[in-house]
Motif scaffolding. Sequence first.
Motif, PDB file in Angstrom:
ATOM      1  N   PRO A  63       0.936  -1.270  -0.024  1.00 14.42           N
ATOM      2  CA  PRO A  63      -0.047  -0.061   0.029  1.00 14.42           C
ATOM      3  C   PRO A  63       0.942   1.447   0.097  1.00 14.42           C
ATOM      4  O   PRO A  63       1.927   1.259   0.702  1.00 14.42           O
ATOM      5  N   ALA A  64       0.267   2.258  -0.702  1.00  8.77           N
ATOM      6  CA  ALA A  64       1.050   3.534  -0.673  1.00  8.77           C
ATOM      7  C   ALA A  64       0.004   4.494  -0.791  1.00  8.77           C
ATOM      8  O   ALA A  64      -1.324   4.289  -1.318  1.00  8.77           O
ATOM      9  N   VAL A  65       0.375   5.661  -0.454  1.00  2.06           N
ATOM     10  CA  VAL A  65      -0.579   7.166  -0.420  1.00  2.06           C
ATOM     11  C   VAL A  65      -0.004   7.859  -1.158  1.00  2.06           C
ATOM     12  O   VAL A  65       1.135   8.154  -1.805  1.00  2.06           O
ATOM     13  N   ILE A  66      -1.091   8.567  -1.904  1.00  2.00           N
ATOM     14  CA  ILE A  66      -0.614   9.612  -3.003  1.00  2.00           C
ATOM     15  C   ILE A  66      -1.597  10.705  -2.725  1.00  2.00           C
ATOM     16  O   ILE A  66      -3.015  10.566  -2.388  1.00  2.00           O
ATOM     17  N   VAL A  67      -1.136  12.120  -2.495  1.00  8.08           N
ATOM     18  CA  VAL A  67      -1.903  13.105  -1.747  1.00  8.08           C
ATOM     19  C   VAL A  67      -1.784  14.468  -2.660  1.00  8.08           C
ATOM     20  O   VAL A  67      -0.597  14.916  -2.921  1.00  8.08           O
ATOM     21  N   ALA A  68      -2.695  14.806  -3.014  1.00  9.63           N
ATOM     22  CA  ALA A  68      -2.915  16.268  -3.450  1.00  9.63           C
ATOM     23  C   ALA A  68      -3.364  17.116  -2.288  1.00  9.63           C
ATOM     24  O   ALA A  68      -4.228  17.296  -1.573  1.00  9.63           O
ATOM     25  N   VAL A  69      -2.123  18.025  -1.849  1.00 10.51           N
ATOM     26  CA  VAL A  69      -2.107  18.927  -0.974  1.00 10.51           C
ATOM     27  C   VAL A  69      -2.560  20.300  -1.294  1.00 10.51           C
ATOM     28  O   VAL A  69      -1.910  20.677  -2.200  1.00 10.51           O
TER      29      VAL A  69
ATOM     30  N   ARG B  86      -4.549  26.669  -3.412  1.00 12.77           N
ATOM     31  CA  ARG B  86      -3.425  26.351  -4.255  1.00 12.77           C
ATOM     32  C   ARG B  86      -3.245  24.910  -4.006  1.00 12.77           C
ATOM     33  O   ARG B  86      -3.133  24.439  -3.041  1.00 12.77           O
ATOM     34  N   ILE B  87      -2.551  24.187  -5.258  1.00 11.32           N
ATOM     35  CA  ILE B  87      -2.039  23.030  -5.019  1.00 11.32           C
ATOM     36  C   ILE B  87      -0.441  22.657  -4.667  1.00 11.32           C
ATOM     37  O   ILE B  87       0.061  23.522  -5.443  1.00 11.32           O
ATOM     38  N   LEU B  88      -0.013  21.958  -4.098  1.00 11.96           N
ATOM     39  CA  LEU B  88       1.478  21.812  -3.950  1.00 11.96           C
ATOM     40  C   LEU B  88       1.667  20.599  -4.965  1.00 11.96           C
ATOM     41  O   LEU B  88       1.440  19.412  -4.795  1.00 11.96           O
ATOM     42  N   LEU B  89       2.835  20.860  -5.843  1.00  9.15           N
ATOM     43  CA  LEU B  89       3.346  19.874  -6.735  1.00  9.15           C
ATOM     44  C   LEU B  89       4.637  19.948  -6.758  1.00  9.15           C
ATOM     45  O   LEU B  89       5.375  20.939  -6.205  1.00  9.15           O
ATOM     46  N   GLY B  90       5.544  18.493  -6.957  1.00  9.39           N
ATOM     47  CA  GLY B  90       7.027  18.604  -6.764  1.00  9.39           C
ATOM     48  C   GLY B  90       7.385  17.762  -7.665  1.00  9.39           C
ATOM     49  O   GLY B  90       6.842  17.222  -8.536  1.00  9.39           O
ATOM     50  N   ARG B  91       8.707  17.593  -7.653  1.00 10.41           N
ATOM     51  CA  ARG B  91       9.410  16.774  -8.760  1.00 10.41           C
ATOM     52  C   ARG B  91      10.562  16.061  -7.961  1.00 10.41           C
ATOM     53  O   ARG B  91      11.230  16.683  -7.199  1.00 10.41           O
TER      54      ARG B  91
END
Length: 285
Positions: free
Chosen positions: A151-157, A163-168
């Motif tokens: 299991p893993a989580v994937i989260v739109a903060v 505003r949405i937090l996006l990263g790379r």
Amino acid sequence: MAWSVASSLDRVGHHRRSADWVAQLWRSPDARLLKLDADASFTTQADGTLRLVKPFVDHDPQRHLLLGLVEGAPVFAVQAVVDGEVRSLREVGGSLSDVERDIAAAATALVRWHQLEPQCPRCGGPTRVTDGGYARHCERCDEQHFPRTDPAVIVAVVDVDDRILLGRQASWGNRVSVLAGFVEAGESLEQTIHREIAEEVDVTLDRIRYFGSQPWSFPRSLMTGFFARASSTAVCVDADEIAWAGWFTREELAAQLEAGTIGLPGPSSIAHRLIATWRSEPTVW
């Protein structure tokens, strides 16, 4: 992508325990077979649909994996030499129909599991495929083993201004995404979300809302998607997993996408669906 509805792939859990019943399905006139190579990639037709062929060899219960029934027709998978140009589920999942995606996801997961665990993890003894491909039986200690899902989580903060937090990651080029991480031993999904977001970007959260899930057979994950509201907005990346992260309004994201300065995850991913949902509607708490 109807991940929230029941699958049209009937996995026939109560019946596939009968080896004779599975073998009979293999000989059915409407049986179909998906061939996957050693990397669990497969071919598609000219119209982008899965290339399913009719079985023509004798049934081998150690190689031919029963995925289930689709409208009564049996569908199998096998690892074999694949002719033609192959694609992975990651590459073409977004263009497949819902049932084709379920077929490809099940086939990818089972093929990879049988590759990785041909021996008993308990005693090291040899195992044989049972239950049409959904289990392995140890001939030494009599233990029954089933495919493992991580299991893993994937989260739109999002913050209070929506505003949405996006990263790379450093290897992603200009592509950005929402944040994700694996559940550690003894953690709940909610605890994982708080820990991962704090570790990766040093942001704290005060609300979490479930969004949906997606099987992600690379190699055997289940991605559980959430929206989370940030109670802090200062970003400090860990520089290990995340090379850069920042906040975007809908207008800022649209402008950078149009300019080509950033890219988003592919349409086959739940990450894409999380971002698309945020772009199309306000985040309601």
